[in-house]
Design a protein around this motif. Structure first.
Motif, PDB file in Angstrom:
ATOM      1  N   UNK A  46       2.831   7.980   5.729  1.00 36.82           N
ATOM      2  CA  UNK A  46       1.406   8.180   6.263  1.00 36.82           C
ATOM      3  C   UNK A  46       0.626   9.127   5.569  1.00 36.82           C
ATOM      4  N   UNK A  47       1.452  10.279   5.588  1.00 38.03           N
ATOM      5  CA  UNK A  47       0.598  11.295   4.715  1.00 38.03           C
ATOM      6  C   UNK A  47       0.079  10.972   3.100  1.00 38.03           C
ATOM      7  N   UNK A  97       0.816  -1.377  -0.108  1.00 42.05           N
ATOM      8  CA  UNK A  97      -0.069   0.085   0.035  1.00 42.05           C
ATOM      9  C   UNK A  97       0.865   1.415  -0.053  1.00 42.05           C
ATOM     10  N   UNK A  98       1.831   1.205   0.896  1.00 44.95           N
ATOM     11  CA  UNK A  98       2.767   2.383   0.898  1.00 44.95           C
ATOM     12  C   UNK A  98       3.549   2.633  -0.364  1.00 44.95           C
ATOM     13  N   UNK A  99       3.933   1.546  -0.930  1.00 47.15           N
ATOM     14  CA  UNK A  99       4.875   1.601  -1.984  1.00 47.15           C
ATOM     15  C   UNK A  99       3.841   2.090  -3.256  1.00 47.15           C
ATOM     16  N   UNK A 100       2.554   1.734  -3.339  1.00 48.96           N
ATOM     17  CA  UNK A 100       1.738   2.398  -4.351  1.00 48.96           C
ATOM     18  C   UNK A 100       1.206   3.519  -4.182  1.00 48.96           C
ATOM     19  N   UNK A 101       1.207   4.077  -2.774  1.00 46.97           N
ATOM     20  CA  UNK A 101       0.777   5.564  -2.430  1.00 46.97           C
ATOM     21  C   UNK A 101       1.827   6.461  -2.582  1.00 46.97           C
ATOM     22  N   UNK A 102       3.241   5.946  -2.672  1.00 51.32           N
ATOM     23  CA  UNK A 102       4.327   6.864  -3.086  1.00 51.32           C
ATOM     24  C   UNK A 102       4.255   7.050  -4.335  1.00 51.32           C
ATOM     25  N   UNK A 103       3.482   6.466  -5.336  1.00 49.07           N
ATOM     26  CA  UNK A 103       3.677   6.479  -6.802  1.00 49.07           C
ATOM     27  C   UNK A 103       4.806   6.152  -7.170  1.00 49.07           C
ATOM     28  N   UNK A 104       5.433   4.830  -6.471  1.00 50.77           N
ATOM     29  CA  UNK A 104       6.398   4.239  -7.204  1.00 50.77           C
ATOM     30  C   UNK A 104       6.200   2.716  -7.339  1.00 50.77           C
ATOM     31  N   UNK A 105       4.931   2.478  -7.437  1.00 52.99           N
ATOM     32  CA  UNK A 105       4.502   0.910  -7.775  1.00 52.99           C
ATOM     33  C   UNK A 105       5.204   0.320  -8.742  1.00 52.99           C
ATOM     34  N   UNK A 152       2.186  17.548  -1.988  1.00 53.96           N
ATOM     35  CA  UNK A 152       1.083  18.147  -1.213  1.00 53.96           C
ATOM     36  C   UNK A 152       1.800  17.518   0.311  1.00 53.96           C
ATOM     37  N   UNK A 153       2.314  16.201   0.215  1.00 59.28           N
ATOM     38  CA  UNK A 153       2.594  15.444   1.478  1.00 59.28           C
ATOM     39  C   UNK A 153       3.800  16.211   2.239  1.00 59.28           C
ATOM     40  N   UNK A 154       4.778  16.876   1.289  1.00 55.07           N
ATOM     41  CA  UNK A 154       5.731  17.807   1.977  1.00 55.07           C
ATOM     42  C   UNK A 154       5.446  18.962   2.567  1.00 55.07           C
ATOM     43  N   UNK A 155       4.265  19.479   1.869  1.00 53.36           N
ATOM     44  CA  UNK A 155       3.564  20.867   2.641  1.00 53.36           C
ATOM     45  C   UNK A 155       2.840  20.418   3.742  1.00 53.36           C
ATOM     46  N   UNK A 156       1.978  19.197   3.823  1.00 52.45           N
ATOM     47  CA  UNK A 156       1.588  18.677   5.162  1.00 52.45           C
ATOM     48  C   UNK A 156       2.586  18.606   6.079  1.00 52.45           C
ATOM     49  N   UNK A 157       3.418  17.930   5.845  1.00 52.50           N
ATOM     50  CA  UNK A 157       4.576  17.701   6.748  1.00 52.50           C
ATOM     51  C   UNK A 157       5.208  18.811   7.358  1.00 52.50           C
ATOM     52  N   UNK A 158       5.231  20.027   6.751  1.00 50.11           N
ATOM     53  CA  UNK A 158       5.600  21.255   7.278  1.00 50.11           C
ATOM     54  C   UNK A 158       4.472  22.067   8.303  1.00 50.11           C
ATOM     55  N   UNK A 159       3.381  21.744   7.964  1.00 52.27           N
ATOM     56  CA  UNK A 159       2.223  22.598   8.533  1.00 52.27           C
ATOM     57  C   UNK A 159       1.414  21.825   9.682  1.00 52.27           C
ATOM     58  N   UNK A 160       1.605  20.537   9.844  1.00 54.35           N
ATOM     59  CA  UNK A 160       0.710  19.814  10.443  1.00 54.35           C
ATOM     60  C   UNK A 160       1.220  19.942  11.937  1.00 54.35           C
ATOM     61  N   UNK A 161       0.103  19.582  12.898  1.00 53.16           N
ATOM     62  CA  UNK A 161       0.023  20.124  14.211  1.00 53.16           C
ATOM     63  C   UNK A 161       1.395  19.192  14.968  1.00 53.16           C
ATOM     64  N   UNK A 162       2.047  19.693  15.885  1.00 55.86           N
ATOM     65  CA  UNK A 162       3.310  18.914  16.372  1.00 55.86           C
ATOM     66  C   UNK A 162       2.610  17.549  16.997  1.00 55.86           C
ATOM     67  N   UNK A 163       1.378  17.309  17.300  1.00 54.32           N
ATOM     68  CA  UNK A 163       0.868  16.028  18.140  1.00 54.32           C
ATOM     69  C   UNK A 163       0.824  15.201  16.916  1.00 54.32           C
TER      70      UNK A 163
END
Length: 695
Positions: free
Chosen positions: A146-147, A66-74, A97-108
């Motif tokens: 995960x993102x 699943x993670x390999x496919x979601x990376x777009x590297x299947x 978008x995942x890079x943007x989320x990684x920067x803006x997500x809540x610390x929790x």
């Protein structure tokens, strides 16, 4: 004096060390006999580390796929067959978008993700033999995975599932949910039914776990590969999700002109970019393929012909804290705390059905609904033609704008993927009080059956609620058989009269031993239950749960019945074949009689077909996670994860709950310390290198 101080320091040091060891020992996984991990931890970090470890124990190879496919590297990992999926991931821009989320997500959120990933990587390191050779290439996993996996599932399978279905097919999804208040409950306690219906494969599979953080009990399920609990309960409250008929993605058909597209009649240039996808060849070598990508003011282009393109616009791209909202929901102790979590508005899709220990029940048409210029549902429920900038929405409705009901006078709430208006009967919500694009107006046979079972019971016991959840009675059969019998009696068809004998003796259920279900099902498929034109009385909002009714063309109904009789007799030599002899569960080597059906005919116990041979049809999805919970002085809960809590090929829990599904049974949710202790098969204790089995 110095001697006394010396011994004091030694004692303090010893006690500190002992305390640290106790705390470390407190983080453990008690595995029960159904393969459910009961995780006890004192910190959020250790809790999610343990959940990541537990998910990999049960689903290591699935998660890596699943993670390999979601990376777009299947395609890079497994070859050409994965190319189209990779192209979709990159076209929708999930990597960036995942890079943007990684920067803006809540610390929790970052703590949750980091700990979860550490637990998964630790398991992979400790048990390399559990991982198939072709999947090792995905390791190590990262927080970005995960993102990317969460956005892949949420956006391509749910938010834009229908829109992408116009370009390529995705499965139909659904769910049921009940909340019963004290006035309708025989015990005076509120009760809840959790019942999503998803395919029994890949990214749609659920993972069941029990989390105990500093003594707080949390139980439920989430999709494999995601941390936390997305549908769950604790000692004070619980909720479920159902897919709502919410339109929060739009596909626009745009005309091409001179290398650009038309917007308000004027040429507009595309934003252009490209991605290089690596494709693994059969000999192990790599080939690079560049894919051009186009973007409009509406969103990315997802399909292109010679003269036109389709562009997709979705809500939620700016909502990176969805899993944090679920975490706050499961940590809530009362309705006010739960509603505060809902008001985060990070979860872009899914109804919420809620019940709690103090007797509150609540329904929310949850999600991010765009603020639109055109009011009509029909305007947006299509591929939108032309390039009008007025159709490009930029804002969504706030929480207070959404349809919701708390503690209705009738004492119950239901949703079976119907619009919010019929969550109570009589209706408490008026669609005229909301924008026309908020939700359509309809109530198909499954929600009608859902409402009927509650309407007809003034005092509902826990056991009755379990029976309702497992009911396979067909609302469509109760509605239409009298009209079909009238048509048969008025005809001179011997074949139809022969069928009538079987249908009169049929119990109108889709149980495994039901004789007549196959005959009725085969006829109803030909009749086309969904077509409103087939009924004498059409469906209306004034009579939402008793229409449509009557057969508009009795002659056609008889002809279809005659054809059905001929086909069944030719294939089986009989009309009264037991449903479970024809409809089967075929999963991980198990072959069992099935019950239930797809929901179109008003069966509450949904089990839709996913394949067939000449002689049999097989379940492909439907009831997946099931929870029936009563919030009394102590929580009482029955649950089932239909296909079991593991997909590892050597796991005894890969399909071990299907026998219960086949027999229409649920199992106890082991929630208290005593229940967990008495049903524990083995215990793993946390160490510096992961978990080790306690001897």
């Amino acid at each position: 004096m110095k001697t006394k101080l010396f011994f004091t320091l030694i004692l303090v040091s010893f006690l500190s060390s002992a305390r640290a060891q106790v705390e470390k020992a407190a983080t453990q996984i008690a595995w029960d006999t159904w393969g459910v991990p009961h995780i006890t931890a004192n910190t959020v970090e250790e809790l999610f580390f343990a959940q990541g470890w537990a998910q990999m124990h049960n689903h290591a190879n699935l998660i890596l796929k699943l993670y390999g496919g979601s990376r777009g590297k299947g395609a890079e990992y497994w070859g050409q067959k994965e190319f189209n999926n990779d192209m979709l991931v990159h076209t929708l821009g999930f990597d960036e978008l995942a890079d943007e989320w990684g920067k803006s997500q809540d610390p929790e959120v970052k703590i949750m993700y980091t700990s979860f990933i550490k637990g998964m990587n630790a398991y992979a390191k400790a048990y390399p033999k559990a991982i198939d050779k072709q999947n090792k290439v995905v390791l190590p996993l990262t927080e970005k995975d995960v993102n990317m996996h969460s956005m892949y599932v949420i956006f391509t399978r749910f938010i834009a599932g229908n829109d992408l279905g116009r370009v390529q097919q995705w499965p139909n999804l659904g769910s049921n949910a009940y909340a019963v208040g004290p006035s309708r409950s025989a015990s005076g306690n509120a009760m809840l039914v959790q019942n999503p219906h998803l395919p029994w494969w890949k990214e749609f599979l659920f993972f069941e776990s029990h989390l105990n953080l500093k003594g707080k009990n949390m139980y439920g399920s989430t999709l494999v590969g995601l941390p936390g609990i997305a549908i769950g309960f604790n000692e004070n409250l619980g909720w479920s999700h159902t897919n709502n008929p919410i339109d929060n993605a739009d596909t626009y058909e745009l005309e091409l002109t001179k290398g650009g597209y038309l917007l308000d009649g004027k040429q507009k240039a595309f934003e252009t970019s490209s991605k290089t996808i690596k494709i693994k060849q059969e000999d192990g070598t790599m080939v690079d393929q560049e894919i051009p990508m186009l973007r409009t003011v509406h969103g990315p282009v997802v399909n292109k012909t010679e003269n036109k393109v389709l562009a997709l616009r979705m809500v939620g791209l700016d909502k990176p804290n969805m899993l944090l909202q679920w975490w706050k929901m499961i940590n809530s102790d009362n309705f006010n705390e739960f509603e505060s979590a809902l008001q985060m508005a990070q979860i872009p899709f899914w109804n919420v059905m809620y019940a709690d220990k103090t007797g509150n029940i609540f329904y929310l048409f949850n999600g991010l609904v765009p603020k639109r210029t055109e009011d009509a549902w029909s305007y947006w429920d299509r591929i939108i033609p032309g390039g009008k900038s007025a159709d490009v929405w930029t804002e969504v409705h706030k929480y207070a704008d959404l349809p919701m009901i708390k503690n209705p006078t009738n004492g119950w709430l239901q949703n079976a993927n119907d619009p919010p208006w019929t969550s109570t009967i009589p209706m408490s919500l008026n669609p005229d009080d909301f924008p026309g694009y908020m939700a359509p107006q309809s109530m198909s046979f499954r929600p009608q059956r859902s409402a009927r079972m509650l309407i007809e019971d003034e005092s509902i016991t826990f056991d009755e609620l379990v029976d309702y959840k497992l009911s396979t009675r067909l609302e469509f059969a109760d509605r239409i058989l009298d009209d079909l019998f009238t048509a048969i009696d008025a005809s001179d068809s011997e074949l139809a009269k022969k069928a009538k004998v079987v249908l009169e003796n049929w119990d109108r259920t889709a149980d495994a031993d039901s004789k007549g279900m196959l005959l009725f099902y085969s006829w109803a498929r030909k009749f086309n239950v969904w077509n409103n034109a087939n009924y004498k009385e059409k469906w209306t909002l004034d009579k939402p749960n008793t229409t449509p009714d009557g057969i508009a063309n009795p002659k056609r109904a008889i002809q279809l019945l005659e054809k059905t009789v001929q086909e069944l007799e030719a294939k089986f030599g009989s009309l009264d074949i037991a449903w479970g002899n024809y409809y089967r569960i075929n999963y991980n080597g198990k072959n069992l009689p099935a019950n239930g059906s797809d929901g179109s005919m008003g069966v509450f116990r949904v089990a839709w077909p996913g394949g067939a041979t000449d002689d049999n049809m097989f379940v492909g999805g439907g009831d997946s996670w099931v929870g029936v919970i009563e919030f009394g002085d102590a929580v009482k809960a029955k649950v089932l994860l239909s296909y079991g809590n593991a997909t590892q090929k050597d796991s005894p829990h890969n399909g071990d709950q299907l026998e219960l599904f086949s027999k229409k049974e649920l199992r106890d949710a082991w929630f208290t310390k005593a229940e967990v202790t008495s049903n524990t098969k083995r215990i793993e204790v946390m160490t510096d290198n992961g978990f080790q089995e306690k001897k």
